[in-house]
Design a protein around this motif. Sequence first.
Motif, PDB file in Angstrom:
ATOM      1  N   ARG A   1      -1.514  -3.545   9.929  1.00  0.00           N
ATOM      2  CA  ARG A   1      -0.663  -4.315  11.089  1.00  0.00           C
ATOM      3  C   ARG A   1      -1.551  -4.496  12.079  1.00  0.00           C
ATOM      4  O   ARG A   1      -1.582  -5.659  12.770  1.00  0.00           O
ATOM      5  CB  ARG A   1       0.584  -3.485  11.122  1.00  0.00           C
ATOM      6  CG  ARG A   1       1.721  -3.772  10.094  1.00  0.00           C
ATOM      7  CD  ARG A   1       2.799  -3.049  10.675  1.00  0.00           C
ATOM      8  NE  ARG A   1       4.074  -3.550   9.621  1.00  0.00           N
ATOM      9  CZ  ARG A   1       4.819  -4.509  10.165  1.00  0.00           C
ATOM     10  NH1 ARG A   1       4.537  -5.298  11.057  1.00  0.00           N
ATOM     11  NH2 ARG A   1       5.938  -5.127   9.084  1.00  0.00           N
ATOM     12  N   THR A   2      -2.233  -3.626  12.589  1.00  0.00           N
ATOM     13  CA  THR A   2      -3.168  -3.649  13.628  1.00  0.00           C
ATOM     14  C   THR A   2      -4.070  -4.642  13.601  1.00  0.00           C
ATOM     15  O   THR A   2      -4.324  -5.424  14.593  1.00  0.00           O
ATOM     16  CB  THR A   2      -3.535  -2.097  14.202  1.00  0.00           C
ATOM     17  OG1 THR A   2      -2.531  -1.340  14.233  1.00  0.00           O
ATOM     18  CG2 THR A   2      -4.470  -2.151  15.671  1.00  0.00           C
TER      19      THR A   2
ATOM     20  N   GLU B   1       0.031   4.112   1.106  1.00  0.00           N
ATOM     21  CA  GLU B   1       0.009   4.873   2.312  1.00  0.00           C
ATOM     22  C   GLU B   1       0.389   4.221   3.616  1.00  0.00           C
ATOM     23  O   GLU B   1      -0.010   3.176   3.808  1.00  0.00           O
ATOM     24  CB  GLU B   1      -1.538   5.367   2.724  1.00  0.00           C
ATOM     25  CG  GLU B   1      -1.936   6.026   1.156  1.00  0.00           C
ATOM     26  CD  GLU B   1      -3.727   6.396   1.337  1.00  0.00           C
ATOM     27  OE1 GLU B   1      -4.126   5.853   2.711  1.00  0.00           O
ATOM     28  OE2 GLU B   1      -4.036   6.750   0.431  1.00  0.00           O
ATOM     29  N   PRO B   2       1.624   4.800   4.074  1.00  0.00           N
ATOM     30  CA  PRO B   2       2.142   4.397   5.555  1.00  0.00           C
ATOM     31  C   PRO B   2       1.061   4.153   6.658  1.00  0.00           C
ATOM     32  O   PRO B   2       1.254   3.056   7.271  1.00  0.00           O
ATOM     33  CB  PRO B   2       3.169   5.410   6.011  1.00  0.00           C
ATOM     34  CG  PRO B   2       3.497   6.154   4.502  1.00  0.00           C
ATOM     35  CD  PRO B   2       2.134   6.229   3.856  1.00  0.00           C
ATOM     36  N   LEU B   3       0.047   5.007   6.494  1.00  0.00           N
ATOM     37  CA  LEU B   3      -0.951   4.970   7.668  1.00  0.00           C
ATOM     38  C   LEU B   3      -1.845   3.863   7.344  1.00  0.00           C
ATOM     39  O   LEU B   3      -2.251   3.266   8.545  1.00  0.00           O
ATOM     40  CB  LEU B   3      -1.702   6.216   7.841  1.00  0.00           C
ATOM     41  CG  LEU B   3      -1.072   7.305   8.600  1.00  0.00           C
ATOM     42  CD1 LEU B   3      -2.080   8.498   8.403  1.00  0.00           C
ATOM     43  CD2 LEU B   3      -0.573   7.190   9.894  1.00  0.00           C
TER      44      LEU B   3
ATOM     45  N   ASP C   1       0.784  -1.224   0.091  1.00  0.00           N
ATOM     46  CA  ASP C   1       0.016   0.156   0.161  1.00  0.00           C
ATOM     47  C   ASP C   1       0.860   1.232   0.060  1.00  0.00           C
ATOM     48  O   ASP C   1       2.050   1.333   0.769  1.00  0.00           O
ATOM     49  CB  ASP C   1      -0.943  -0.041   1.143  1.00  0.00           C
ATOM     50  CG  ASP C   1      -2.034   0.956   1.212  1.00  0.00           C
ATOM     51  OD1 ASP C   1      -1.995   2.019   0.840  1.00  0.00           O
ATOM     52  OD2 ASP C   1      -3.224   0.330   1.231  1.00  0.00           O
TER      53      ASP C   1
ATOM     54  N   GLU D   1       6.731  -4.980   4.055  1.00  0.00           N
ATOM     55  CA  GLU D   1       5.897  -4.133   3.592  1.00  0.00           C
ATOM     56  C   GLU D   1       6.323  -3.421   2.264  1.00  0.00           C
ATOM     57  O   GLU D   1       7.581  -3.537   2.117  1.00  0.00           O
ATOM     58  CB  GLU D   1       5.499  -2.994   4.390  1.00  0.00           C
ATOM     59  CG  GLU D   1       5.060  -3.584   5.924  1.00  0.00           C
ATOM     60  CD  GLU D   1       4.766  -2.394   6.698  1.00  0.00           C
ATOM     61  OE1 GLU D   1       4.902  -1.005   6.422  1.00  0.00           O
ATOM     62  OE2 GLU D   1       4.375  -2.675   8.011  1.00  0.00           O
TER      63      GLU D   1
ATOM     64  N   ARG E   1      -0.701   0.767   5.855  1.00  0.00           N
ATOM     65  CA  ARG E   1       0.105  -0.269   6.277  1.00  0.00           C
ATOM     66  C   ARG E   1      -0.005  -0.449   7.745  1.00  0.00           C
ATOM     67  O   ARG E   1      -0.140  -1.638   8.304  1.00  0.00           O
ATOM     68  CB  ARG E   1       1.336  -0.165   5.497  1.00  0.00           C
ATOM     69  CG  ARG E   1       1.388   0.202   4.107  1.00  0.00           C
ATOM     70  CD  ARG E   1       2.710  -0.282   3.782  1.00  0.00           C
ATOM     71  NE  ARG E   1       3.747   0.531   4.187  1.00  0.00           N
ATOM     72  CZ  ARG E   1       4.249   1.702   3.760  1.00  0.00           C
ATOM     73  NH1 ARG E   1       3.521   2.120   2.535  1.00  0.00           N
ATOM     74  NH2 ARG E   1       5.167   2.375   4.266  1.00  0.00           N
ATOM     75  N   SER E   2      -0.018   0.645   8.511  1.00  0.00           N
ATOM     76  CA  SER E   2       0.012   0.436   9.845  1.00  0.00           C
ATOM     77  C   SER E   2      -1.386   0.033  10.422  1.00  0.00           C
ATOM     78  O   SER E   2      -1.350  -0.784  11.317  1.00  0.00           O
ATOM     79  CB  SER E   2       0.318   2.061  10.404  1.00  0.00           C
ATOM     80  OG  SER E   2       0.401   1.916  11.777  1.00  0.00           O
ATOM     81  N   ARG E   3      -2.217   0.500   9.749  1.00  0.00           N
ATOM     82  CA  ARG E   3      -3.667   0.010  10.308  1.00  0.00           C
ATOM     83  C   ARG E   3      -3.876  -1.463  10.054  1.00  0.00           C
ATOM     84  O   ARG E   3      -4.408  -2.025  10.597  1.00  0.00           O
ATOM     85  CB  ARG E   3      -4.765   0.958   9.367  1.00  0.00           C
ATOM     86  CG  ARG E   3      -6.327   0.357   9.529  1.00  0.00           C
ATOM     87  CD  ARG E   3      -6.857   0.494  10.834  1.00  0.00           C
ATOM     88  NE  ARG E   3      -8.077   0.159  11.003  1.00  0.00           N
ATOM     89  CZ  ARG E   3      -8.593  -0.252  12.085  1.00  0.00           C
ATOM     90  NH1 ARG E   3      -8.179  -0.341  12.998  1.00  0.00           N
ATOM     91  NH2 ARG E   3     -10.071  -0.724  11.930  1.00  0.00           N
TER      92      ARG E   3
END
Length: 249
Positions: free
Chosen positions: A20-21, A12-14, A10, A36, A16-18
């Motif tokens: 992961r969560t 968008e870093p945010l 993806d 990633e 990818r972070s979402r």
Amino acid sequence: MTALRTLIVDDEPLARSRMRTLLADCQSPAVDIVAEAANGEAALGQMATQRLDLVLLDVHMPGIDGLELARTLRSRPDAPAVIFVTAYAAHAVTAFELEAVDYLTKPVRVERLQQALQKVVRHLHERRPLAAQEPQEVLLILDRGRTERVPLSEVLYLKSEFKYLTVRTAQRSHIFDGSLADLEERYPKRFVRVHRNALVARSAIRALEKYDDGEEAEGWALRLDGIPEPVVVSRRQLPTVREVLKEPR
């Protein structure tokens, strides 16, 4: 099955972070996020260096977008499963034409993601019978101008002697021009190091017993299925061998 080896793609870093969560809350199956990537080019680079079970793939990205990447993967015999994760529902038909396992729209709910992961497990299980039909891995043995294919599944041990390896099967011994260290690195699940000069097939180990080789007061050796001769175990490798004996057969 073991945790799904997963790549998140993806730009968008945010996002990818979402993801992961969300994946951290999924336990059946569990997920191992191995890498990633922010675009298709980076994703292909990751796939070239490691084995993957699953790619979570955005659609709209700079350069190679998600649909183009999925088309590329479709032609690979070892392709991971693909789940599209995007804010756009319009590409769902195209995604399934590209044999995507599922198509999730953002924001993704963990319950929906869990369902998609279970589809991946079923998809991978269905592909396993096809994998079983693939040619066996073999060693190519050159003997007096003739090339013989020796299946790795038949190899009981490999021993380094002078510049060559002795390859022992239940039927006979072969001389192989290869590297013990290379075979150990390539097939860690098939062979275990038992001595600085020997690898043994894990599946062939029958027993560990005391052995007098005339050099050590209290030596050890392995008895293997199908052959009478023992294979000496060094003191350094003895703990590893004992751990292998504990593994379920």
